[in-house]
Scaffold this motif. Structure first.
Motif, short mmCIF file in Angstrom:
data_model
loop_
_atom_site.label_atom_id
_atom_site.label_comp_id
_atom_site.label_asym_id
_atom_site.label_seq_id
_atom_site.Cartn_x
_atom_site.Cartn_y
_atom_site.Cartn_z
N ARG A 1 33.98 30.55 54.91
CA ARG A 1 34.47 31.47 55.59
C ARG A 1 35.78 32.39 54.88
N LYS A 2 36.91 31.73 54.94
CA LYS A 2 37.73 31.97 54.35
C LYS A 2 37.98 32.00 52.86
N GLU A 3 37.33 31.23 52.32
CA GLU A 3 37.51 30.95 50.76
C GLU A 3 36.49 32.01 50.07
N LEU B 1 36.29 34.89 52.00
CA LEU B 1 36.51 36.55 52.64
C LEU B 1 38.01 35.96 51.21
N GLY B 2 38.49 35.35 51.08
CA GLY B 2 39.57 35.50 49.55
C GLY B 2 39.15 35.42 48.79
N GLY B 3 37.87 35.82 48.68
CA GLY B 3 36.86 35.84 46.93
C GLY B 3 36.82 37.36 46.97
N PHE B 4 36.32 37.88 47.86
CA PHE B 4 36.20 38.70 48.52
C PHE B 4 37.47 39.82 47.99
N LEU B 5 37.96 39.73 48.64
CA LEU B 5 39.47 40.28 48.98
C LEU B 5 40.07 40.26 47.42
N ARG B 6 39.77 39.02 46.39
CA ARG B 6 40.36 38.88 45.02
C ARG B 6 39.25 39.94 44.32
N ASN B 7 38.54 40.37 44.48
CA ASN B 7 37.60 41.32 43.74
C ASN B 7 38.06 42.61 43.91
N ILE B 8 38.30 42.99 44.84
CA ILE B 8 39.32 43.96 45.13
C ILE B 8 40.35 43.98 44.29
N VAL B 9 41.77 43.66 44.71
CA VAL B 9 42.14 43.02 43.62
C VAL B 9 42.35 43.31 42.10
#
Lengths: 403, 458
Positions: free
Chosen positions: A174-176, A178-186
């Protein structure tokens, strides 16, 4: 869940990426696939005469997560920043048919035995179709990698193809995720910032044009893909709707006598055949149109990513220029700033060149693929339409002809 | 059986001869007339329904074998139909010319209908010759159309007026082409009148289309969306089919109420068809009472033919309902498909626009056009499916309900008959007792009562 053995070497329905460069020095295919529980195990077979492989022919068993791992490895690799990374294959999704099978298994008392057998047959056919599709998508991914002159030489790729053991790649937790998701936003925020920056001018018309084109194209093709899916879905339920009609007509026919009876039976048969034809039409439409749109939706996304990377490099280059100027005015650390600027410049140039090449490839690939699929779609639709007109006409003659 | 079928010599107008004929025979020929009146649309299913209608009229002679009948029926039908075709041109002068052989069927039928009608309460006030003459004059040539739904009035008192156009060459109508405006409650009123007159004699009166409060309210409120236009169209088609079915039935056609409905420009408002009226509530109470009755009456079905028929109808009803449900689902899916195809067509057009390679762009726009055409086709197909298939099925489901009604009525008659017999028996016993006790006046009274009972039983 049943185990479905994919008969190897049968004609692959994948026609999405047409005309791969006829380079036989590396030949990859998925020769077999087995479905267990939730997982699908693909047998990847490689034939190669490239030096860095230990053998000329070998095969390994891979799962979906390992494909994803490979894809991510490529994306994160800086060296391939100037290339369009082939989009990752979608997760094998048997949910829909699994639900239906369960419902069927629970036993519906109002469904007669023939209907039950028919529905079971349909369901199995559907399952097989989904299975074939997912195999094809994974295969296309690998084949594009193998065909690309740069990508095929990647170390991870060879490991993927060769390493006999389980790669022990766990799915993203899940952490990864989420990390991927955030990276997309960034990333998208970054992109917006870069493009909004007043100082950043697109030097090359080609790229400017490509960018506007790709942005619009991606949105449109996404929409088209969605609509096509909806059409396929409702067409499928239409085809399935013929079944109960046929059954009801049959039961009506058993009650009647003479002329009426034969008419009813003929009608029931007609609907049964129509259903088969319609479902064939639906599956063809699905393969040729819907899958085509979906693949190019993903591919255009990958192209957009490439453009973004290039833009990022351009921004870096600009920043480096500014830093160099600042350093020159202050006359401090000029050397580092210069080298940094050189690096950025080189990187940017490199990216631009390869991007140009890639984008042109993308275009030609897209056009030929569309052409091939649309032609095939039209031909198949014609064939099925002729068959159904013939069927309807014959039945009409028979129904009218009976005294 | 074949002997009974033989047509009596032409020009024979004596009632006595007719009475000799069995009930069974009458029924067949009246079926034949309906066959000949509809040479254009020989729906086998309707034959089945009307066949039964005629047969349910009374206890059939036990020796009749149904299958034979049906085949004979068809044979006769083909005969009549072919005889009819030269008659299609309206014969201007209605000469009672028995010599004209093609006219044979119609002459036959009319007098027989008359004998049938004699057992029904007095409806016809015309002589036999008149009927003969009229039947001689033409064929069953009457066309009815229902068209032009118009909204009349405003607000909650608004209603839809439909134009009923009749084209006919029957001489019992004053003109050959006329049209009147009718509203839905008029149709319902006509149906209730016909039902009250004929149902207990055993005819199957075609059922009228149902009331729909939701649909009508939408129309009244004035919503101009597609669902209300669809509703109006559906109703118009249903009313047209209803009238056509009613007119096909030769006895019903002779009815003055029907004629008044078709001809007169002003019709007394049929108030008792409203949902929330005294008559409406009475109807509901009656229906409930009937339902209870049905459960309590245990009729000893002496006639196996009826038993079998009832069973058949039950099965037929169930199956038709199932078929109807699946056809409706099909229509619904097709409409959905059509909507989705339209959306996809638009989307493909946009994609074609944004594609910069000209050939591909053109190909995509053409794809969009084709998809649009496909969407149109699907819509048409959905309409066709609906109006021809689905509505037909629901009509037959309602007809079967009417048939069941006739069966129920027969059961009620039988029950009354049984009751009457029992009372008769009791009264006879009382009379016997009286005779023994020798009370003359009571004897007279008893005798009177017995006579009454016998009349009722008969």
């Amino acid at each position: 869940m049943e185990e479905h053995q994919e008969a190897g070497k049968e004609s692959k329905p994948s026609s999405i990426s047409a005309d791969l460069p006829g380079d036989s020095s590396l030949w990859v295919e998925i020769s077999d696939a087995v479905s267990e529980r939730d997982k699908v195990k693909f047998t990847v077979q490689t034939k190669s005469c490239l030096p860095h492989f230990a053998q000329t022919e070998f095969s390994v068993v891979r799962q979906h997560e390992e494909f994803i791992w490979l894809h991510d490895a490529f994306v994160e690799n800086e060296e391939y920043a100037g290339l369009i990374i082939p989009p990752a294959p979608p997760r094998p999704d048997f949910e829909a048919s699994r639900e239906k099978l369960q419902k069927l298994g629970e036993g519906d008392s109002c469904v007669t035995r023939e209907e039950f057998a028919k529905m079971k047959q349909e369901l199995e056919a559907e399952y097989l179709a989904i299975f074939k599709k997912t195999v094809a998508m994974h295969e296309v991914f690998l084949q594009r990698l193998a065909a690309h002159p740069t990508l095929r030489q990647d170390h991870n790729f060879s490991v993927f193809l060769e390493y006999g053991q389980d790669l022990r790649v766990r799915g993203k937790n899940r952490k990864e995720l989420l990390g991927g998701f955030l990276r997309n936003i960034v990333k998208s925020a970054d992109e917006a910032l870069i493009t909004g920056m007043s100082g950043l001018k697109e030097v090359d018309d080609f790229f400017e044009h490509e960018r506007t084109f790709l942005l619009e194209y991606h949105i449109r093709i996404q929409d088209a893909c969605l609509q096509a899916d909806r059409v396929i879905h409702s067409h499928k339920s239409l085809a399935e709707g013929f079944n109960p009609i046929s059954a009801a007509l049959n039961s009506l026919g058993t009650q009647e006598v003479n002329q009426l009876k034969t008419s009813f039976f003929k009608l029931a048969e007609l609907f049964e055949r129509l259903r088969k034809l319609e479902s064939r039409v639906v599956s063809d439409e699905d393969l040729k149109l819907s899958d085509l749109l979906r693949y190019y939706m993903r591919d255009s996304q990958a192209a957009k990513d490439l453009l973004y990377r290039r833009l990022r490099a351009l921004a870096d280059y600009e920043n480096a220029n500014k830093a160099l100027d600042k350093a020159r005015t202050r006359n401090r650390e000029v050397r580092t700033a210069e080298s940094h600027q050189q690096l950025c410049c080189q990187r940017f140039e490199r990216l631009s060149d390869s991007a140009k090449q890639e984008l042109m490839d993308f275009k030609s690939r897209r056009i030929s693929s569309f052409r091939k699929n649309l032609i095939e779609l039209a031909e198949l639709e014609l064939k099925h339409a002729k068959a159904s007109t013939l069927l309807l006409r014959n039945t009409l003659v028979i129904l009218k002809g009976e005294p | 059986m074949a002997a009974e079928r033989e047509p009596p010599p032409l020009g024979d107008g004596k009632p006595t001869d007719f009475e000799e004929l069995e009930e069974g025979e009458d029924l067949f020929t009246s079926t034949v007339s309906t066959l000949e009146s509809s040479p254009s649309s020989p729906e086998p299913a309707s034959l089945l329904a009307e066949d039964v209608s005629t047969n349910s009229n009374g206890p059939k002679p036990a020796e009749v074998v149904l299958d034979d009948d049906r085949e004979d029926l068809f044979a006769e039908a083909t005969e009549e139909v072919s005889l009819d075709s030269p008659e299609r041109e309206p014969i201007p002068s209605s000469e009672p010319s028995p010599a004209v052989t093609p006219v044979t069927p119609t002459t036959l039928i009319a007098p027989r209908i008359e004998s049938k009608s004699m057992s029904a309460p007095v409806i016809f006030d015309r002589s036999r010759e008149e009927i003969e003459e009229e039947a001689n004059g033409d064929v069953f040539d009457i066309e009815i159309g229902v068209s032009d739904p118009e909204k009349v009035g405003d607000g909650m008192n608004a209603y839809m007026a439909y134009r009923v156009t009749t084209k006919t060459s029957l001489s019992m109508f004053s003109k050959s082409e006329f049209s009147v405006k009718r509203r839905f409650s008029d149709f319902l009123g006509l149906h209730s009148k016909l039902a009250s007159k004929y149902l207990h004699v055993g005819y199957i009166v075609p059922p009228a289309p149902e009331k729909s409060i939701v649909g009508m309210t939408k129309v009244k409120v004035g919503k101009e969306d597609s669902s209300s236009t669809e509703f109006v169209e559906k109703r118009r088609a249903a009313l047209e089919r209803y009238l056509q079915r009613t007119v096909k039935h030769p006895t019903l056609l002779q009815d003055p109420d029907l004629r008044q409905f078709l001809e007169s420009s002003e019709l007394p408002r049929a108030v008792n068809t409203q949902a929330l009226s005294g008559a409406g509530i009475l109807r509901m109470v009656n229906k409930a009472a009937d339902a209870v009755n049905k459960m309590t009456i245990k009729m000893n079905e002496s006639d196996a033919w009826f038993e079998e028929k009832q069973q058949q109808f039950e099965n037929l009803d169930q199956q038709l309902r199932k078929l109807h449900a699946s056809v409706e689902a099909l229509v619904c899916h097709r409409k959905e498909l059509s909507a989705n195809t339209a959306a996809f067509a638009k989307s493909a057009a946009m994609l074609g626009n944004s594609e910069d390679h000209t050939a591909l762009s053109r190909a995509l726009s053409q794809l969009a056009e084709v998809e649009e055409k496909i969407d149109q086709l699907h819509q048409e197909q959905a309409f066709a499916d609906f109006y021809m298939f689905s509505e037909l099925l629901s009509d037959y489901i309602r007809l079967i309900a009417a048939v069941k009604g006739v069966f129920d009525h027969r059961m009620k008659c039988w029950q009354k008959w049984e009751d009457a017999q029992i009372t008769l028996l009791k009264k006879r016993e009382t009379e016997a007792k009286m005779m023994v006790a020798n009370k003359p006046d009571k004897i007279q009274q008893a005798k009177n009562e017995i006579r009454e009972e016998i009349e009722e039983v008969g």
